[in-house]
Design a protein around this motif. Sequence first.
Motif, PDB file in Angstrom:
ATOM      1  N   ASP A  30       0.700  -1.363   0.327  1.00 52.90           N
ATOM      2  CA  ASP A  30      -0.137  -0.009  -0.111  1.00 52.90           C
ATOM      3  C   ASP A  30       0.710   1.269  -0.368  1.00 52.90           C
ATOM      4  OD1 ASP A  30      -1.829   1.839  -0.111  1.00 52.90           O
ATOM      5  OD2 ASP A  30      -2.596   0.769   1.558  1.00 52.90           O
ATOM      6  N   VAL A  31       1.164   1.765  -1.244  1.00 53.89           N
ATOM      7  CA  VAL A  31       1.954   3.044  -1.080  1.00 53.89           C
ATOM      8  C   VAL A  31       1.630   3.467  -2.505  1.00 53.89           C
ATOM      9  CG1 VAL A  31       4.730   2.134  -0.551  1.00 53.89           C
ATOM     10  CG2 VAL A  31       4.032   1.625  -2.883  1.00 53.89           C
ATOM     11  N   LYS A  32       2.318   4.805  -2.457  1.00 48.00           N
ATOM     12  CA  LYS A  32       0.947   5.813  -3.219  1.00 48.00           C
ATOM     13  C   LYS A  32       1.370   5.313  -4.647  1.00 48.00           C
ATOM     14  CE  LYS A  32       1.211  10.520  -4.503  1.00 48.00           C
ATOM     15  NZ  LYS A  32       0.007  11.538  -3.692  1.00 48.00           N
ATOM     16  N   GLN A  33       2.353   5.068  -5.435  1.00 47.79           N
ATOM     17  CA  GLN A  33       3.179   4.493  -6.671  1.00 47.79           C
ATOM     18  C   GLN A  33       2.001   3.733  -7.008  1.00 47.79           C
ATOM     19  OE1 GLN A  33       6.685   3.926  -7.979  1.00 47.79           O
ATOM     20  NE2 GLN A  33       5.900   4.202 -10.029  1.00 47.79           N
ATOM     21  N   PHE A  34       2.122   2.283  -5.836  1.00 47.62           N
ATOM     22  CA  PHE A  34       0.899   1.353  -7.338  1.00 47.62           C
ATOM     23  C   PHE A  34      -0.083   1.610  -6.508  1.00 47.62           C
ATOM     24  CE2 PHE A  34       4.744  -1.979  -4.948  1.00 47.62           C
ATOM     25  CZ  PHE A  34       4.753  -1.855  -6.631  1.00 47.62           C
ATOM     26  N   ARG A  35      -1.211   2.627  -5.811  1.00 49.57           N
ATOM     27  CA  ARG A  35      -2.734   3.061  -5.745  1.00 49.57           C
ATOM     28  C   ARG A  35      -2.997   4.049  -6.748  1.00 49.57           C
ATOM     29  NH1 ARG A  35      -6.166   2.275  -1.578  1.00 49.57           N
ATOM     30  NH2 ARG A  35      -5.852   0.975   0.090  1.00 49.57           N
ATOM     31  N   ASN A  36      -1.889   4.912  -7.348  1.00 53.75           N
ATOM     32  CA  ASN A  36      -1.883   5.620  -8.755  1.00 53.75           C
ATOM     33  C   ASN A  36      -1.532   4.454  -9.993  1.00 53.75           C
ATOM     34  OD1 ASN A  36      -1.963   7.637  -6.672  1.00 53.75           O
ATOM     35  ND2 ASN A  36       0.404   8.556  -7.456  1.00 53.75           N
ATOM     36  N   LEU A  37      -0.836   3.579  -9.813  1.00 52.80           N
ATOM     37  CA  LEU A  37      -1.063   3.076 -10.894  1.00 52.80           C
ATOM     38  C   LEU A  37      -2.064   2.308 -11.301  1.00 52.80           C
ATOM     39  CD1 LEU A  37       2.969   1.412 -11.044  1.00 52.80           C
ATOM     40  CD2 LEU A  37       1.047   3.385 -12.511  1.00 52.80           C
ATOM     41  N   TRP A  38      -2.492   1.504 -10.077  1.00 48.92           N
ATOM     42  CA  TRP A  38      -4.450   1.030  -9.844  1.00 48.92           C
ATOM     43  C   TRP A  38      -4.971   1.538 -10.615  1.00 48.92           C
ATOM     44  CZ3 TRP A  38      -6.085  -3.390 -10.719  1.00 48.92           C
ATOM     45  CH2 TRP A  38      -7.387  -4.151 -10.362  1.00 48.92           C
ATOM     46  N   ASP A  39      -4.893   3.360  -9.816  1.00 47.17           N
ATOM     47  CA  ASP A  39      -6.260   4.450 -10.224  1.00 47.17           C
ATOM     48  C   ASP A  39      -6.574   4.341 -12.250  1.00 47.17           C
ATOM     49  OD1 ASP A  39      -6.813   4.411  -7.855  1.00 47.17           O
ATOM     50  OD2 ASP A  39      -5.977   5.794  -7.090  1.00 47.17           O
ATOM     51  N   ARG A  40      -4.601   4.524 -12.671  1.00 45.24           N
ATOM     52  CA  ARG A  40      -5.011   4.721 -14.019  1.00 45.24           C
ATOM     53  C   ARG A  40      -4.993   3.715 -15.213  1.00 45.24           C
ATOM     54  NH1 ARG A  40       1.299   5.980 -14.492  1.00 45.24           N
ATOM     55  NH2 ARG A  40       0.799   5.891 -16.632  1.00 45.24           N
ATOM     56  N   LEU A  41      -5.057   2.389 -14.303  1.00 45.28           N
ATOM     57  CA  LEU A  41      -5.813   1.080 -15.585  1.00 45.28           C
ATOM     58  C   LEU A  41      -7.475   1.467 -15.405  1.00 45.28           C
ATOM     59  CD1 LEU A  41      -4.688  -1.401 -16.208  1.00 45.28           C
ATOM     60  CD2 LEU A  41      -5.702  -2.237 -14.145  1.00 45.28           C
ATOM     61  N   PRO A  42      -7.728   1.681 -16.206  1.00 46.94           N
ATOM     62  CA  PRO A  42      -9.350   1.866 -17.259  1.00 46.94           C
ATOM     63  C   PRO A  42     -10.414   0.139 -16.005  1.00 46.94           C
ATOM     64  CG  PRO A  42      -8.067   1.631 -18.789  1.00 46.94           C
ATOM     65  CD  PRO A  42      -7.451   0.877 -17.867  1.00 46.94           C
ATOM     66  N   LEU A  43     -10.965   1.662 -15.807  1.00 51.53           N
ATOM     67  CA  LEU A  43     -12.266   1.504 -14.671  1.00 51.53           C
ATOM     68  C   LEU A  43     -12.910   0.197 -15.825  1.00 51.53           C
ATOM     69  CD1 LEU A  43     -14.206   1.348 -12.048  1.00 51.53           C
ATOM     70  CD2 LEU A  43     -15.745   2.452 -13.555  1.00 51.53           C
ATOM     71  N   LEU A  44     -12.667   0.329 -17.695  1.00 48.68           N
ATOM     72  CA  LEU A  44     -13.833  -0.784 -18.297  1.00 48.68           C
ATOM     73  C   LEU A  44     -12.974  -1.577 -18.240  1.00 48.68           C
ATOM     74  CD1 LEU A  44     -16.019  -1.642 -19.962  1.00 48.68           C
ATOM     75  CD2 LEU A  44     -14.547  -0.786 -21.717  1.00 48.68           C
ATOM     76  N   ALA A  45     -11.547  -1.988 -17.841  1.00 48.61           N
ATOM     77  CA  ALA A  45     -10.461  -3.055 -18.008  1.00 48.61           C
ATOM     78  C   ALA A  45     -10.695  -4.013 -16.070  1.00 48.61           C
ATOM     79  CB  ALA A  45      -9.360  -2.578 -18.438  1.00 48.61           C
ATOM     80  N   LYS A  46     -11.295  -3.684 -15.702  1.00 42.03           N
ATOM     81  CA  LYS A  46     -10.709  -3.950 -14.355  1.00 42.03           C
ATOM     82  C   LYS A  46     -13.175  -4.624 -13.938  1.00 42.03           C
ATOM     83  CE  LYS A  46      -8.273   0.221 -11.884  1.00 42.03           C
ATOM     84  NZ  LYS A  46      -9.270   1.040 -11.632  1.00 42.03           N
ATOM     85  N   LYS A  47     -13.234  -3.832 -14.864  1.00 43.73           N
ATOM     86  CA  LYS A  47     -14.913  -4.477 -14.828  1.00 43.73           C
ATOM     87  C   LYS A  47     -15.368  -5.376 -16.058  1.00 43.73           C
ATOM     88  CE  LYS A  47     -17.840  -0.405 -13.236  1.00 43.73           C
ATOM     89  NZ  LYS A  47     -19.139   0.358 -13.140  1.00 43.73           N
ATOM     90  N   ARG A  48     -14.188  -5.374 -16.937  1.00 42.40           N
ATOM     91  CA  ARG A  48     -14.723  -7.106 -17.696  1.00 42.40           C
ATOM     92  C   ARG A  48     -13.528  -7.775 -17.179  1.00 42.40           C
ATOM     93  NH1 ARG A  48     -15.179  -4.402 -24.155  1.00 42.40           N
ATOM     94  NH2 ARG A  48     -16.865  -3.238 -23.446  1.00 42.40           N
ATOM     95  N   THR A  49     -12.858  -7.994 -16.794  1.00 37.14           N
ATOM     96  CA  THR A  49     -11.608  -8.839 -16.203  1.00 37.14           C
ATOM     97  C   THR A  49     -12.508  -9.643 -15.057  1.00 37.14           C
ATOM     98  OG1 THR A  49     -10.130  -7.672 -15.158  1.00 37.14           O
ATOM     99  CG2 THR A  49      -9.686  -8.252 -17.716  1.00 37.14           C
ATOM    100  N   GLY A  50     -12.772  -8.196 -13.377  1.00 35.48           N
ATOM    101  CA  GLY A  50     -12.566  -8.772 -12.582  1.00 35.48           C
ATOM    102  C   GLY A  50     -12.129  -8.653 -11.615  1.00 35.48           C
ATOM    103  N   ILE A  51     -10.837  -8.031 -11.902  1.00 39.54           N
ATOM    104  CA  ILE A  51      -9.713  -8.340 -11.092  1.00 39.54           C
ATOM    105  C   ILE A  51      -9.617  -7.365 -10.716  1.00 39.54           C
ATOM    106  CG2 ILE A  51      -8.270  -7.370 -12.972  1.00 39.54           C
ATOM    107  CD1 ILE A  51      -5.933  -9.343 -12.020  1.00 39.54           C
ATOM    108  N   THR A  52      -9.101  -6.962  -9.570  1.00 42.57           N
ATOM    109  CA  THR A  52      -9.475  -6.361  -7.900  1.00 42.57           C
ATOM    110  C   THR A  52      -7.564  -6.439  -7.791  1.00 42.57           C
ATOM    111  OG1 THR A  52      -9.762  -7.947  -5.916  1.00 42.57           O
ATOM    112  CG2 THR A  52     -11.623  -6.707  -7.403  1.00 42.57           C
ATOM    113  N   ALA A  53      -7.695  -4.990  -7.080  1.00 44.32           N
ATOM    114  CA  ALA A  53      -6.301  -4.914  -6.007  1.00 44.32           C
ATOM    115  C   ALA A  53      -6.941  -4.814  -4.237  1.00 44.32           C
ATOM    116  CB  ALA A  53      -5.418  -3.652  -6.667  1.00 44.32           C
ATOM    117  N   LEU A  54      -5.730  -5.750  -3.761  1.00 48.24           N
ATOM    118  CA  LEU A  54      -5.564  -5.827  -2.483  1.00 48.24           C
ATOM    119  C   LEU A  54      -3.953  -4.996  -2.285  1.00 48.24           C
ATOM    120  CD1 LEU A  54      -5.811  -9.838  -1.940  1.00 48.24           C
ATOM    121  CD2 LEU A  54      -8.102  -8.174  -1.939  1.00 48.24           C
ATOM    122  N   PHE A  55      -4.521  -4.083  -1.294  1.00 52.37           N
ATOM    123  CA  PHE A  55      -2.951  -2.996  -1.196  1.00 52.37           C
ATOM    124  C   PHE A  55      -2.782  -3.633   0.768  1.00 52.37           C
ATOM    125  CE2 PHE A  55      -5.096  -1.269  -4.407  1.00 52.37           C
ATOM    126  CZ  PHE A  55      -3.628  -0.776  -4.939  1.00 52.37           C
TER     127      PHE A  55
END
Length: 66
Positions: A30-55
């Motif tokens: 749980d560091v800022k750079q990883f959170r920022n990278l996750w936030d930059r991943l398009p929501l559509l990609a997250k929804k279609r794949t169903g993948i989540t991030a665990l920080f």
Amino acid sequence: MNVNYFLGVLAETLQRMEDPNAKYSIALPDVKQFRNLWDRLPLLAKKRTGITALFIDEQGNVSECL
């Protein structure tokens, strides 16, 4: 360095997503750079794949993000 690690973890996970009934997540510190990278991943990609991030923070607390 963290960008390459993030992309590598994401790519490896996506390549192994074979079970339609499984829930897939990537775990990251749980560091800022990883959170920022996750936030930059398009929501559509997250929804279609169903993948989540665990920080995971320094105390071992886990938060899940879509």
